[in-house]
Design a protein around this motif. Structure first.
Motif, PDB file in Angstrom:
ATOM      1  N   ARG A  90      -4.165  24.786  -3.420  1.00 13.91           N
ATOM      2  CA  ARG A  90      -4.002  25.968  -4.276  1.00 13.91           C
ATOM      3  C   ARG A  90      -3.106  25.648  -5.456  1.00 13.91           C
ATOM      4  O   ARG A  90      -3.335  26.084  -6.588  1.00 13.91           O
ATOM      5  N   LEU A  91      -2.045  24.833  -5.173  1.00 12.69           N
ATOM      6  CA  LEU A  91      -1.128  24.446  -6.262  1.00 12.69           C
ATOM      7  C   LEU A  91      -1.851  23.604  -7.315  1.00 12.69           C
ATOM      8  O   LEU A  91      -1.664  23.795  -8.522  1.00 12.69           O
ATOM      9  N   LEU A  92      -2.701  22.688  -6.777  1.00 14.68           N
ATOM     10  CA  LEU A  92      -3.459  21.846  -7.702  1.00 14.68           C
ATOM     11  C   LEU A  92      -4.411  22.690  -8.535  1.00 14.68           C
ATOM     12  O   LEU A  92      -4.506  22.532  -9.775  1.00 14.68           O
ATOM     13  N   ASN A  93      -5.077  23.600  -7.861  1.00 10.17           N
ATOM     14  CA  ASN A  93      -6.004  24.478  -8.589  1.00 10.17           C
ATOM     15  C   ASN A  93      -5.246  25.350  -9.594  1.00 10.17           C
ATOM     16  O   ASN A  93      -5.691  25.578 -10.735  1.00 10.17           O
ATOM     17  N   ALA A  94      -4.106  25.869  -9.159  1.00 12.68           N
ATOM     18  CA  ALA A  94      -3.319  26.730 -10.059  1.00 12.68           C
ATOM     19  C   ALA A  94      -2.799  25.929 -11.239  1.00 12.68           C
ATOM     20  O   ALA A  94      -2.753  26.416 -12.384  1.00 12.68           O
ATOM     21  N   SER A  95      -2.386  24.673 -10.956  1.00 18.74           N
ATOM     22  CA  SER A  95      -1.874  23.816 -12.041  1.00 18.74           C
ATOM     23  C   SER A  95      -2.961  23.544 -13.068  1.00 18.74           C
ATOM     24  O   SER A  95      -2.744  23.589 -14.292  1.00 18.74           O
ATOM     25  N   GLN A  96      -4.157  23.296 -12.506  1.00 20.99           N
ATOM     26  CA  GLN A  96      -5.277  23.039 -13.413  1.00 20.99           C
ATOM     27  C   GLN A  96      -5.598  24.288 -14.227  1.00 20.99           C
ATOM     28  O   GLN A  96      -5.854  24.223 -15.450  1.00 20.99           O
ATOM     29  N   THR A  97      -5.584  25.436 -13.545  1.00 19.00           N
ATOM     30  CA  THR A  97      -5.878  26.688 -14.256  1.00 19.00           C
ATOM     31  C   THR A  97      -4.797  26.988 -15.273  1.00 19.00           C
ATOM     32  O   THR A  97      -5.070  27.396 -16.434  1.00 19.00           O
ATOM     33  N   LEU A  98      -3.550  26.801 -14.847  1.00 13.93           N
ATOM     34  CA  LEU A  98      -2.428  27.060 -15.749  1.00 13.93           C
ATOM     35  C   LEU A  98      -2.457  26.128 -16.955  1.00 13.93           C
ATOM     36  O   LEU A  98      -2.171  26.534 -18.086  1.00 13.93           O
ATOM     37  N   HIS A  99      -2.807  24.887 -16.656  1.00 13.60           N
ATOM     38  CA  HIS A  99      -2.871  23.923 -17.761  1.00 13.60           C
ATOM     39  C   HIS A  99      -3.973  24.292 -18.756  1.00 13.60           C
ATOM     40  O   HIS A  99      -3.844  24.092 -19.977  1.00 13.60           O
TER      41      HIS A  99
END
Length: 445
Positions: free
Chosen positions: A381-390
């Motif tokens: 989820r963190l990876l997905n959120a980081s990608q989305t946030l980025h």
């Protein structure tokens, strides 16, 4: 009328005195049972027969003089005093001497038949026939080869030789003796050749004399119409034939004397008077002896040794009871310990600990698995959120050549020139770094 009220101790004490005064010294036969010899060395047992039993105590001083060791089941004859054990209210025998009883089975058979015939009235004096003063003929039923016939004939010749004698030869011992004796009595009554019969034999043991204790012989004597004199054994020997006979003589010789008159009547009279005098003196001596025995018994009862003896007996009884109580208590406590151990094993925490350990291991494994799974999920989820946030981050836009302008004073993002006026300071954020500038001029498109 006011009545005297006894305490239990007074009642037992006076009862004991009455027993001791009435039974100074007696002989009792029975079988030993419940034998107990405590550490004091005294001997306690019961003496029983087929219908009853009595408690006995034999103290150490008398026991040392015994020729044999008492055992349960042994038939014995004891010489004892009757007393009362006051603390318990039990009457008992204080044994002074004990001996083994011989011929116990024959003695019981003797007593049983004697009682039976006595109850039928065979021994009643009403059935006794008088002896002839001068018999015409004397019949003798005995063994023709024994010493008894010689003694009888010797006495008859000495006392009255003119009286004829008829001998009925029989066996006086053995299996056939009872049949021959019974037949001889019947033959004498059938032939009617004599007017008195002498039934005799020499002395012997109870077994040797048993033919004269047989029921058929006793009933033949009872049915005889001719008077019968029994002269069986020695003076101390007693048979059932003696009880049913018309006259019992102490010996065969005495039977011959009773069967014949004496030629010297006056001498007989003197002998009779002498015998009566002897009996009278013996009676007086017995009375005086009884009085002495009674006084001796009273003196012994009042002697301190009696109290010490009773106390010793009480101590022995308490010792026996204490041992039994201790054994019962020990067995009871042992049972409680065993029961408690069994219950402790049933409620032992080891099985619960093992189950909890197994459950803890299982839960630990599940927790580790769940944590790892959750970490993976959160990392993803963190990876997905980081990608989305980025993807939506202004930094990404800035990396494409754009810049972000904010008011230095207000800190607000500048979206339109309406937010500025000449002279305002602004901060320009680039993809890499920022700088400050001052607005000189504003242009509206």
């Amino acid at each position: 009328m006011p009545q005297q009220i006894y305490t239990v101790s007074q009642l037992n004490r006076e009862t004991g005195q009455l027993l001791g005064e009435h039974f100074l010294s007696i002989f009792v036969e029975g079988e030993i049972s419940n034998l107990s010899i405590p550490s004091s060395g005294h001997c306690y047992f019961s003496l029983k027969d087929a219908n009853a039993q009595v408690r006995c105590a034999m103290f150490r001083g008398h026991q040392r003089k015994q020729p044999f060791k008492p055992k349960n089941g042994k038939q014995v004859v004891v010489k004892a005093q009757v007393s009362l054990y006051e603390p318990r209210g039990d009457y008992q025998l204080i044994v002074e001497y004990m001996e083994e009883a011989g011929n116990g089975l024959l003695r019981r058979a003797f007593d049983a038949l004697k009682l039976k015939l006595s109850e039928e009235g065979l021994f009643s004096s009403a059935h006794k026939k008088n002896l002839p003063i001068l018999p015409k003929t004397i019949g003798i039923i005995t063994s023709p080869s024994g010493a008894a016939i010689r003694d009888i004939l010797t006495v008859l010749r000495r006392r009255f030789a003119a009286v004829p004698v008829i001998i009925y030869p029989v066996a006086v011992q053995g299996e056939n003796a009872k049949y021959e004796i019974s037949k001889a009595i019947g033959t004498a009554n059938t032939l009617k050749q004599c007017d008195v019969l002498i039934l005799a034999r020499g002395g012997g043991s109870l077994e040797d004399l048993w033919a004269f204790n047989e029921e058929m012989v006793v009933r033949a004597i009872y049915a005889s119409q001719i008077p019968v004199i029994s002269g069986v054994g020695h003076e101390t020997d007693v048979t059932i034939a003696d009880f049913v006979a018309d006259l019992r003589a102490a010996t065969p010789s005495a039977a011959a004397e009773h069967a014949t008159p004496d030629q010297q009547q006056w001498l007989n009279k003197f002998n009779e008077l002498e015998a009566r005098l002897q009996q009278h003196l013996q009676r007086l001596l017995r009375q005086q002896q009884q009085k002495i025995d009674w006084l001796t018994g009273r003196l012994q009862q009042q002697h301190p040794k009696q109290k010490l003896t009773r106390n010793q007996q009480r101590l022995d009884e308490l010792e026996i009871r204490l041992k039994k109580a201790a054994q019962l208590r020990l067995a009871h406590d042992q049972h409680i310990i065993e029961t408690t151990i069994a219950r402790l094993w049933q409620h032992s925490p080891m099985s619960t600990v093992r189950r909890n350990q197994q459950q803890q291991t299982y839960l630990s494994e599940r927790l580790i698995t769940a944590v790892n799974t959750r970490l993976k999920q959160l990392n993803q989820r963190l990876l997905n959120a980081s990608q989305t946030l980025h993807a939506v981050s202004p930094l990404a836009t800035l990396s494409r050549g754009y810049a972000l302008v904010t008011g230095q004073a207000s800190g607000q993002i500048i979206r339109a020139i309406d937010q500025l006026k000449p002279g305002d300071s602004v901060i320009t954020q680039l993809a890499k770094g920022h700088f400050t500038s001052q607005v000189d001029e504003l242009f509206k498109e």
